[in-house]
Design a protein around this motif. Structure first.
Motif, PDB file in Angstrom:
ATOM      1  N   PRO A  77      37.449  26.981  48.598  1.00  0.00           N
ATOM      2  CA  PRO A  77      37.677  25.708  47.882  1.00  0.00           C
ATOM      3  C   PRO A  77      36.541  25.355  46.921  1.00  0.00           C
ATOM      4  CG  PRO A  77      37.080  25.321  50.192  1.00  0.00           C
ATOM      5  CD  PRO A  77      37.278  26.793  50.036  1.00  0.00           C
ATOM      6  N   ASP A  78      35.318  25.871  47.173  1.00  0.00           N
ATOM      7  CA  ASP A  78      34.192  25.599  46.282  1.00  0.00           C
ATOM      8  C   ASP A  78      34.319  26.467  45.032  1.00  0.00           C
ATOM      9  OD1 ASP A  78      31.840  24.976  45.066  1.00  0.00           O
ATOM     10  OD2 ASP A  78      30.527  25.872  46.604  1.00  0.00           O
ATOM     11  N   ARG A  79      34.483  25.828  43.897  1.00  0.00           N
ATOM     12  CA  ARG A  79      34.693  26.564  42.654  1.00  0.00           C
ATOM     13  C   ARG A  79      33.430  27.305  42.181  1.00  0.00           C
ATOM     14  NH1 ARG A  79      39.174  25.564  44.165  1.00  0.00           N
ATOM     15  NH2 ARG A  79      40.904  24.902  42.841  1.00  0.00           N
ATOM     16  N   GLN A  80      32.273  27.027  42.763  1.00  0.00           N
ATOM     17  CA  GLN A  80      31.039  27.714  42.387  1.00  0.00           C
ATOM     18  C   GLN A  80      30.732  28.896  43.314  1.00  0.00           C
ATOM     19  OE1 GLN A  80      29.438  26.931  39.560  1.00  0.00           O
ATOM     20  NE2 GLN A  80      31.045  25.385  39.248  1.00  0.00           N
ATOM     21  N   SER A  81      31.664  29.267  44.168  1.00  0.00           N
ATOM     22  CA  SER A  81      31.447  30.368  45.111  1.00  0.00           C
ATOM     23  C   SER A  81      31.249  31.682  44.360  1.00  0.00           C
ATOM     24  CB  SER A  81      32.641  30.498  46.060  1.00  0.00           C
ATOM     25  OG  SER A  81      32.822  29.318  46.800  1.00  0.00           O
ATOM     26  N   ARG A  82      30.316  32.464  44.869  1.00  0.00           N
ATOM     27  CA  ARG A  82      30.077  33.806  44.318  1.00  0.00           C
ATOM     28  C   ARG A  82      30.887  34.792  45.163  1.00  0.00           C
ATOM     29  NH1 ARG A  82      25.790  33.883  40.750  1.00  0.00           N
ATOM     30  NH2 ARG A  82      24.440  32.049  40.793  1.00  0.00           N
ATOM     31  N   VAL A  83      31.931  35.329  44.584  1.00  0.00           N
ATOM     32  CA  VAL A  83      32.862  36.178  45.319  1.00  0.00           C
ATOM     33  C   VAL A  83      33.097  37.460  44.526  1.00  0.00           C
ATOM     34  CG1 VAL A  83      35.113  36.338  46.447  1.00  0.00           C
ATOM     35  CG2 VAL A  83      33.999  34.110  46.221  1.00  0.00           C
ATOM     36  N   VAL A  84      33.040  38.593  45.232  1.00  0.00           N
ATOM     37  CA  VAL A  84      33.389  39.892  44.660  1.00  0.00           C
ATOM     38  C   VAL A  84      34.789  40.249  45.144  1.00  0.00           C
ATOM     39  CG1 VAL A  84      32.810  42.341  44.518  1.00  0.00           C
ATOM     40  CG2 VAL A  84      30.982  40.634  44.607  1.00  0.00           C
ATOM     41  N   VAL A  85      35.694  40.502  44.230  1.00  0.00           N
ATOM     42  CA  VAL A  85      37.082  40.830  44.565  1.00  0.00           C
ATOM     43  C   VAL A  85      37.223  42.351  44.614  1.00  0.00           C
ATOM     44  CG1 VAL A  85      39.497  40.616  43.900  1.00  0.00           C
ATOM     45  CG2 VAL A  85      37.909  38.712  43.498  1.00  0.00           C
ATOM     46  N   LEU A  86      37.559  42.856  45.780  1.00  0.00           N
ATOM     47  CA  LEU A  86      37.874  44.274  45.977  1.00  0.00           C
ATOM     48  C   LEU A  86      39.360  44.417  46.214  1.00  0.00           C
ATOM     49  CD1 LEU A  86      34.988  45.006  48.513  1.00  0.00           C
ATOM     50  CD2 LEU A  86      34.975  45.578  46.084  1.00  0.00           C
ATOM     51  N   ASN A  87      39.875  45.600  46.044  1.00  0.00           N
ATOM     52  CA  ASN A  87      41.311  45.790  46.219  1.00  0.00           C
ATOM     53  C   ASN A  87      41.612  47.205  46.662  1.00  0.00           C
ATOM     54  OD1 ASN A  87      40.677  46.202  43.123  1.00  0.00           O
ATOM     55  ND2 ASN A  87      42.501  47.434  43.542  1.00  0.00           N
ATOM     56  N   ASP A  88      42.711  47.339  47.388  1.00  0.00           N
ATOM     57  CA  ASP A  88      43.254  48.663  47.655  1.00  0.00           C
ATOM     58  C   ASP A  88      43.732  49.245  46.323  1.00  0.00           C
ATOM     59  OD1 ASP A  88      44.433  50.923  48.630  1.00  0.00           O
ATOM     60  OD2 ASP A  88      45.517  49.923  50.247  1.00  0.00           O
ATOM     61  N   VAL A  89      43.587  50.550  46.184  1.00  0.00           N
ATOM     62  CA  VAL A  89      43.873  51.173  44.887  1.00  0.00           C
ATOM     63  C   VAL A  89      45.332  51.007  44.472  1.00  0.00           C
ATOM     64  CG1 VAL A  89      41.984  52.831  45.031  1.00  0.00           C
ATOM     65  CG2 VAL A  89      44.198  53.388  46.047  1.00  0.00           C
ATOM     66  N   VAL A  90      46.230  50.817  45.437  1.00  0.00           N
ATOM     67  CA  VAL A  90      47.651  50.702  45.085  1.00  0.00           C
ATOM     68  C   VAL A  90      47.960  49.367  44.413  1.00  0.00           C
ATOM     69  CG1 VAL A  90      48.349  52.272  46.916  1.00  0.00           C
ATOM     70  CG2 VAL A  90      48.243  49.824  47.378  1.00  0.00           C
ATOM     71  N   TYR A  91      47.002  48.433  44.422  1.00  0.00           N
ATOM     72  CA  TYR A  91      47.185  47.143  43.748  1.00  0.00           C
ATOM     73  C   TYR A  91      46.272  47.013  42.529  1.00  0.00           C
ATOM     74  CZ  TYR A  91      49.340  46.171  48.252  1.00  0.00           C
ATOM     75  OH  TYR A  91      50.125  46.233  49.380  1.00  0.00           O
ATOM     76  N   ALA A  92      45.670  48.106  42.097  1.00  0.00           N
ATOM     77  CA  ALA A  92      44.749  48.046  40.962  1.00  0.00           C
ATOM     78  C   ALA A  92      45.460  47.610  39.685  1.00  0.00           C
ATOM     79  CB  ALA A  92      44.091  49.407  40.758  1.00  0.00           C
ATOM     80  N   HIS A  93      46.746  47.911  39.559  1.00  0.00           N
ATOM     81  CA  HIS A  93      47.485  47.586  38.332  1.00  0.00           C
ATOM     82  C   HIS A  93      47.636  46.080  38.138  1.00  0.00           C
ATOM     83  CE1 HIS A  93      51.292  46.378  40.387  1.00  0.00           C
ATOM     84  NE2 HIS A  93      50.797  47.138  41.343  1.00  0.00           N
ATOM     85  N   ALA A  94      47.529  45.297  39.219  1.00  0.00           N
ATOM     86  CA  ALA A  94      47.757  43.851  39.132  1.00  0.00           C
ATOM     87  C   ALA A  94      46.468  43.047  39.065  1.00  0.00           C
ATOM     88  CB  ALA A  94      48.584  43.389  40.333  1.00  0.00           C
ATOM     89  N   MET A  95      45.311  43.691  39.122  1.00  0.00           N
ATOM     90  CA  MET A  95      44.057  42.952  39.160  1.00  0.00           C
ATOM     91  C   MET A  95      43.757  42.248  37.839  1.00  0.00           C
ATOM     92  SD  MET A  95      42.810  43.026  42.190  1.00  0.00           S
ATOM     93  CE  MET A  95      44.529  42.860  42.694  1.00  0.00           C
ATOM     94  N   GLY A  96      44.206  42.801  36.736  1.00  0.00           N
ATOM     95  CA  GLY A  96      43.968  42.148  35.448  1.00  0.00           C
ATOM     96  C   GLY A  96      44.628  40.787  35.366  1.00  0.00           C
ATOM     97  N   PHE A 122      43.507  32.696  47.678  1.00  0.00           N
ATOM     98  CA  PHE A 122      42.084  32.714  47.308  1.00  0.00           C
ATOM     99  C   PHE A 122      41.549  31.289  47.203  1.00  0.00           C
ATOM    100  CE2 PHE A 122      38.523  32.818  44.393  1.00  0.00           C
ATOM    101  CZ  PHE A 122      37.821  33.952  44.774  1.00  0.00           C
ATOM    102  N   ARG A 123      42.303  30.386  46.613  1.00  0.00           N
ATOM    103  CA  ARG A 123      41.841  28.992  46.478  1.00  0.00           C
ATOM    104  C   ARG A 123      41.711  28.326  47.844  1.00  0.00           C
ATOM    105  NH1 ARG A 123      46.093  29.285  42.496  1.00  0.00           N
ATOM    106  NH2 ARG A 123      45.224  29.570  40.385  1.00  0.00           N
ATOM    107  N   GLU A 124      42.591  28.665  48.766  1.00  0.00           N
ATOM    108  CA  GLU A 124      42.497  28.086  50.108  1.00  0.00           C
ATOM    109  C   GLU A 124      41.267  28.602  50.849  1.00  0.00           C
ATOM    110  OE1 GLU A 124      46.142  29.156  51.941  1.00  0.00           O
ATOM    111  OE2 GLU A 124      47.368  27.755  50.753  1.00  0.00           O
ATOM    112  N   LEU A 125      40.942  29.872  50.667  1.00  0.00           N
ATOM    113  CA  LEU A 125      39.796  30.456  51.365  1.00  0.00           C
ATOM    114  C   LEU A 125      38.471  30.045  50.730  1.00  0.00           C
ATOM    115  CD1 LEU A 125      41.220  34.072  51.890  1.00  0.00           C
ATOM    116  CD2 LEU A 125      40.826  32.365  53.669  1.00  0.00           C
TER     117      LEU A 125
END
Length: 479
Positions: free
Chosen positions: A143-162, A138-141
Motif C-alpha cells: 500500500p505504501d507507494r514509496q516501497s522499493r520493490v523488485v519485480v521478478l517473474n517466471d519466464v513463461v510470463y515474461a511477455h506480459a511484464m511490459g 500488488f497494490r494490496e501487498l
C-alpha cells in the motif's frame, strides 16, 4: 518431496487417468503461443538443417503440430525430444547430439543456464496473465507507494511484464522490473546491477538489495525457492496467475538455511563423497567437477564421480560406501530435497563450506556452481596445505568425534603410482586400494558366492513359467 528432476516414476504409476487427466488437445493459436515466426527466423538465419525441439511434459501434446509447421516453414528436419536426460528446464544437448541436431529450440520453463555446444533459442510459451488482477494484488501487498520493490517473474510470463510495468510505474516511482536474459551479457556488471538466474536489474537504493522487497509473478516452485534462499535478506511476496491470489511468502528461510547448514556438517564428517553429474549441458560443468575433485583430495576425502541420470533414492542406495553426495546441476535443480534419500545430497557451495577453511558463512547462499570457479565473483582460493601434525582437530557437532578441518596433503597423493596397489595375501596377489573394496570386505554378506569348481555339473531343465505372482506350477511339488 520428489520433483520432476529426481522422481522415481512412482507417482506416474499410481496416477488415475480420467477425462481431466487425458492428454490435452493441441492449442488453437500455435503461432502466437510458440512464436513460430521468431523460431522459423532463427532456423533460417542460422542455416540449420537438423533441429531438435525440446518440450516439457506439459507441452508434449503440441509437439507433433509444432514440428510439422516448423518443417513446412523452414524446410529443415525437426526432431522432438520426448524425454530429457536430466531436468526439463535445462537444454538437453546430449539427446540433441544423438539425433545429429545442429541447434535446439527449447520450449517452456527454463533455468536459463548457459550452454557450451549448440546454438539454443528459448521459447517460453506465452502463458496467460491477468494484468489487472496482478496489479491489484500488488497494490494490496504494497500500500505504501514509496516501497522499493523488485519485480521478478517466471519466464513463461515474461511477455506480459511490459504491460504490467506501464500500469505500476506511474504509481510506484521506486519499483524495479527485472529483465530476462537468455545469454550472459559481455563484460562485468556495472555497480548496482544484479545478474543472476538469467535475470538482470539495477538497484539504486542506498543499502542495495537489503532495502528492497521482492515480488514474484509465478507459481510456487524451485525457481522461487532458489530466489528466496539466495536473496534471503529480502522479504518476498508472490502472485500466482493460476489462482489469481497474491500473498506474502511464509517460507521460513532461516529454518531452510539451518537445514542446509546441517548438511554442511554431514559433509564435514564424510570420508567418501559421491559427485553426482546432474547436467551435461550447462557451461562449466567439467571445470566444477575438476574443482570438486581437487577440493576433496586436498581435504583428505575419497571421491567417486557418478553419472546416474535423474537421481532417486533407489539409485543412490546402491552406493552404500558413499557418506554424502554432491549434486552438480543447474541453479534450480541443485536444491534437491534429500530427506527421502539414504545419504544426504548437498550442493557444490555447501561442499565448499565444509572442505574449504578459507570460505566462511556470510549469510549469502549460492546455488549457481559457476560462482565458485576461478575468476567468478564468489571464488575463494584454497589456503596452503599444512603438515598433518600441525593440523588443529575439530569436534563434529553430529557424532562428537574429532575430525581434521585444515587442508593437508592427501596420503594418496604423496604415494608414487607403484604403491597404489598392496599385497592382499600370502600368495602375493595384488589388490588396488579402494574405499568400495574395503567397505565390501567389511560386510558379512557380499553377494552370491560363485564357488567355482565346487558345484557339480547338471543338465539344463525347464524352469518355472508365468509371472512371479502366479507361476503355472504354483502349489505343486517340484521333482
Amino acid at each position: 518431496m520428489a520433483t520432476a528432476f529426481s522422481s522415481d516414476g512412482e507417482a506416474a504409476l499410481r496416477r488415475e487417468l480420467g477425462p481431466a487427466a487425458a492428454a490435452a488437445a493441441p492449442r488453437g493459436d500455435l503461432d502466437g503461443f510458440y512464436e513460430m515466426g521468431r523460431a522459423a527466423a532463427f532456423v533460417r538465419g542460422g542455416g540449420f538443417r537438423k533441429v531438435a525441439l525440446q518440450f516439457p511434459d506439459g507441452l508434449l501434446a503440441d509437439a507433433a503440430a509444432v514440428a510439422a509447421r516448423m518443417e513446412a516453414a523452414t524446410g529443415a528436419e525437426m526432431y522432438v525430444l520426448g524425454d530429457t536426460t536430466y531436468g526439463s528446464c535445462c537444454v538437453d544437448e546430449v539427446a540433441a547430439e544423438h539425433a545429429g541436431a545442429e541447434a535446439v529450440l527449447h520450449y517452456g520453463p527454463a533455468c536459463l543456464s548457459p550452454c557450451g555446444k549448440l546454438p539454443v533459442l528459448h521459447i517460453f510459451g506465452q502463458q496467460p496473465l491477468d494484468i489487472e488482477r496482478c496489479a491489484e494484488a500488488f497494490r494490496e501487498l504494497y500500500p505504501d507507494r514509496q516501497s522499493r520493490v523488485v519485480v521478478l517473474n517466471d519466464v513463461v510470463y515474461a511477455h506480459a511484464m511490459g504491460e504490467l510495468e506501464q500500469q505500476l510505474c506511474p504509481e510506484y516511482p521506486n519499483i524495479i522490473f527485472s529483465r530476462v536474459m537468455c545469454e550472459d551479457p559481455p563484460g562485468p556488471a556495472p555497480p548496482g546491477e544484479v545478474r543472476q538466474f538469467g535475470r538482470q536489474f539495477l538497484v539504486e537504493a542506498p543499502g542495495g538489495l537489503q532495502d528492497c522487497s521482492m515480488f514474484y509473478v509465478g507459481a510456487e516452485g524451485l525457481a522461487l525457492t532458489s530466489f528466496m534462499l539466495t536473496w534471503n535478506c529480502c522479504p518476498f511476496s508472490s502472485f500466482d496467475p493460476a489462482t489469481g491470489c497474491g500473498r506474502h511468502e511464509t517460507l521460513n528461510v532461516n529454518r531452510a538455511l539451518m537445514r542446509r547448514l546441517y548438511l554442511v556438517e554431514r559433509a564435514r564428517d564424510a570420508r567418501v563423497v559421491g559427485i553426482l553429474v546432474g547436467t551435461l549441458g550447462v557451461a562449466g560443468y567439467l571445470a566444477v567437477l575438476q574443482h570438486l575433485r581437487e577440493l576433496l583430495r586436498r581435504a583428505g576425502k575419497r571421491s567417486y564421480t557418478l553419472a546416474v541420470g535423474k537421481p532417486n533414492p533407489a539409485k543412490l542406495a546402491n552406493f552404500l560406501e558413499v557418506d554424502v553426495f554432491v549434486l552438480v546441476a543447474c541453479a534450480q535443480n541443485s536444491l534437491l530435497d534429500s530427506s527421502d534419500f539414504y545419504r544426504p545430497v548437498v550442493t557444490p557451495y555447501e561442499l565448499e563450506l565444509a572442505c574449504n577453511p578459507a570460505r566462511e558463512w556470510t549469510g549469502s547462499y549460492l546455488t549457481d556452481f559457476r560462482d565458485l570457479l576461478p575468476g567468478a565473483c564468489a571464488h575463494v582460493e584454497l589456503p596452503p596445505a599444512i603438515p598433518a601434525a600441525e593440523a588443529v582437530p575439530d569436534i563434529s557437532l553430529i557424532t562428537g568425534e574429532l575430525r581434521a578441518t585444515q587442508l593437508c596433503d592427501s596420503p594418496a597423493s604423496q604415494l608414487p603410482p607403484a604403491t597404489a596397489v598392496a599385497c592382499r595375501d600370502q600368495t602375493r596377489a595384488l589388490a588396488e586400494i579402494s574405499p568400495a573394496a574395503s567397505f565390501l570386505e567389511s560386510r558379512s554378506w557380499r553377494g552370491l558366492e560363485q564357488q567355482l569348481g565346487q558345484t557339480s555339473v547338471s543338465k539344463a531343465v525347464q524352469g518355472r513359467r508365468g509371472i512371479a505372482i502366479a507361476y503355472e506350477d504354483e502349489g505343486r511339488e517340484q521333482p
